[in-house]
Design a protein around this motif. Structure first.
Motif, PDB file in Angstrom:
ATOM      1  N   SER A 256       0.808  -1.226   0.000  1.00  0.00           N
ATOM      2  CA  SER A 256       0.000   0.000   0.000  1.00  0.00           C
ATOM      3  C   SER A 256       0.836   1.269   0.000  1.00  0.00           C
ATOM      4  CB  SER A 256      -0.982   0.013   1.193  1.00  0.00           C
ATOM      5  OG  SER A 256      -1.862  -1.093   1.119  1.00  0.00           O
TER       6      SER A 256
ATOM      7  N   ASP B  92      -4.311   1.897  -7.531  1.00  0.00           N
ATOM      8  CA  ASP B  92      -4.551   2.693  -6.336  1.00  0.00           C
ATOM      9  C   ASP B  92      -6.036   2.747  -6.031  1.00  0.00           C
ATOM     10  OD1 ASP B  92      -3.539   4.418  -8.749  1.00  0.00           O
ATOM     11  OD2 ASP B  92      -5.068   5.672  -7.816  1.00  0.00           O
TER      12      ASP B  92
ATOM     13  N   THR C 104      -4.610   4.179  -0.818  1.00  0.00           N
ATOM     14  CA  THR C 104      -3.588   3.141  -0.767  1.00  0.00           C
ATOM     15  C   THR C 104      -3.141   2.864  -2.194  1.00  0.00           C
ATOM     16  OG1 THR C 104      -5.359   1.466  -0.718  1.00  0.00           O
ATOM     17  CG2 THR C 104      -4.314   2.025   1.383  1.00  0.00           C
TER      18      THR C 104
ATOM     19  N   HIS D 185      -7.095  -2.161   0.950  1.00  0.00           N
ATOM     20  CA  HIS D 185      -7.514  -0.816   1.339  1.00  0.00           C
ATOM     21  C   HIS D 185      -8.434  -0.868   2.564  1.00  0.00           C
ATOM     22  CE1 HIS D 185      -8.350   3.456   0.444  1.00  0.00           C
ATOM     23  NE2 HIS D 185      -9.527   3.190   0.983  1.00  0.00           N
TER      24      HIS D 185
ATOM     25  N   SER E 168      -6.692  -1.623   5.708  1.00  0.00           N
ATOM     26  CA  SER E 168      -5.931  -0.486   6.234  1.00  0.00           C
ATOM     27  C   SER E 168      -6.799   0.431   7.085  1.00  0.00           C
ATOM     28  CB  SER E 168      -5.305   0.312   5.082  1.00  0.00           C
ATOM     29  OG  SER E 168      -6.270   1.095   4.400  1.00  0.00           O
TER      30      SER E 168
END
Length: 434
Positions: free
Chosen positions: A98, A260, A277, A348, A351
């Protein structure tokens, strides 16, 4: 000029690692043309100028402004130098995740001359230098710092080793003018990884690297032109979309070398932007091998499909500028794109922490060159892959999913960043949300 005051039209250019895309946008946000040209690494301006000429030639009226973003540098190649191979490998992959990078080389133990040659041969863009847990013998870390200080390498170094030896290692590296970013130890305690500080340091290196075009062909004109990296432009567009639809918006941008993901909450302020990310090991061409590898690790690619996709991925990784020549090739592209999307969105959301408290996501947008393949059934299958994923289905069950077939997301971000908010909104409303 005040925001949303009188503007000329604009050519919005996205310089990718493989393709340079140009979109001509009228002052009111109308889409007037699209062109693409292979990115020209030796002189990036040649590809930019060719794409701009191609997209402006049909109109022939006025002199549009030029707005540009770039991800020409592609994913950041990360080499890891540590005291022990296994822990260094795990630390490197956790740090790279990431942060727009991917691991290309790992060395464990004291560096010798042959090891430095192997390091150089891996062509890294950044070196992660680590040691053992705090309190361990720092001699290997200090030896490796001295070797890197003397070696004919000029890559930025992220120093994330023993706390007690950090100052000494930093002094050795800077004594020969190495570029060093020091951060907390990724292995402060035995058996425990803390990758976040080193990941942030690597991400800062990536932000400088991704704009690309640092060689003699870069020219000051390109540096003045492409002041925004493509993920920033896409993230800016995500905040515009969240404002337009009044709900959390997830944008997935799949490129040749990286993928991304951006999450913009309702009412997200442009200065704050979307949570982002960037996966430097997931992409449609240069990073296709990473998609297959991680697809198997995540359990979404079974052994039979892995065998089928192996030759396809190998070809994609070597023939980076290729385009599908028929329905079969287009379907292969979409399958790799679907896998990249699932893996990247999973990362993502992880995270963010607990998936149950992820912000309300009412809109999901796929963008990237692959989505200009206008095959409704094929794109529906790609969307179904995302919706059917066991981890993502509960979070995205009520989300609307749209595909950016006209390539408007990054251009809208460029327009918004340039103070042309109304044009950005009109572009997205007419060609993405309409």
């Amino acid at each position: 000029m005040s925001p949303d005051g009188p503007h000329a039209g604009a050519v919005c250019v996205d310089v990718g690692s493989v393709w340079t895309k140009a979109v001509l946008v009228q002052p009111d946000g109308g889409l007037a043309g699209f062109a693409a040209h292979l990115t020209t690494p030796a002189d990036v301006l040649a590809g930019v100028d060719a794409a701009v000429r191609a997209v402006t030639a049909p109109g022939g009226s006025g002199s549009p402004d030029l707005l540009a973003c770039s991800s020409a540098g592609g994913g950041l190649r990360l080499a890891v130098v540590g005291t022990e191979k296994l822990s260094s490998t795990e630390a490197g992959h956790r740090v790279a995740r990431s942060a727009g990078s991917h691991v290309v080389h790992v060395h464990g133990g004291p560096l010798e001359a042959a090891d430095v040659r192997a390091l150089r041969g891996s062509r890294p863009g950044v070196v992660l230098l680590i040691g053992g847990p705090d309190g361990d013998d720092p001699r290997v870390l200090l030896h490796n710092a001295a070797q890197l200080a003397r070696a004919r390498v000029r890559y930025p170094i992220v120093l994330a080793g023993n706390t007690e030896a950090r100052a000494a290692a930093l002094s050795v590296l800077r004594s020969t003018s190495r570029t060093v970013v020091a951060c907390d130890n990724v292995l402060a305690r035995a058996g425990e990884l803390a990758p976040e500080p080193a990941r942030a340091a690597v991400a800062s290196v990536f932000a400088r690297h991704v704009l690309g075009a640092r060689g003699p062909g870069a020219a000051p004109r390109f540096r003045r032109m492409a002041r925004l990296m493509t993920p920033d432009a896409v993230g800016r567009a995500a905040t515009v979309l969240a404002k337009l639809v009044g709900t959390g918006t997830l944008v997935v941008d799949i490129g040749c070398a990286m993928t991304d993901v951006h999450l913009a909450p309702v009412g997200g302020r442009p200065a704050v932007g979307a949570h982002c990310t960037i996966e430097g090991d997931l992409g449609l061409r240069c990073a296709a091998a990473g998609v297959l590898l991680e697809g198997q690790a995540e359990g979404i690619v079974d052994p039979v499909e892995a065998d089928l996709l192996g030759p396809i991925v190998e070809r994609m990784s070597t023939e980076t500028g290729s385009v599908p020549r028929g329905p079969g090739g287009a379907a292969e592209d979409r399958r790799i794109a679907a896998l990249a999307a699932v893996i990247a969105v999973r990362r993502h959301l992880r995270s963010l922490g607990d998936l149950a408290v992820a912000p309300n996501i009412g809109l999901v947008v796929f963008t990237g060159g692959v989505f200009r393949q206008r095959d409704p059934a094929g794109l529906a299958a790609l969307i179904a892959t995302l919706r059917a994923d066991s981890m993502l289905a509960p979070v995205l069950a009520d989300s609307r999913v749209v595909v950016d077939a006209d390539f408007t997301v990054a251009p809208a971000g460029l327009l918004a960043e340039d103070g042309r908010g109304e044009a950005a909104e009109a572009l997205l409303m007419d060609h993405l949300l309409g």
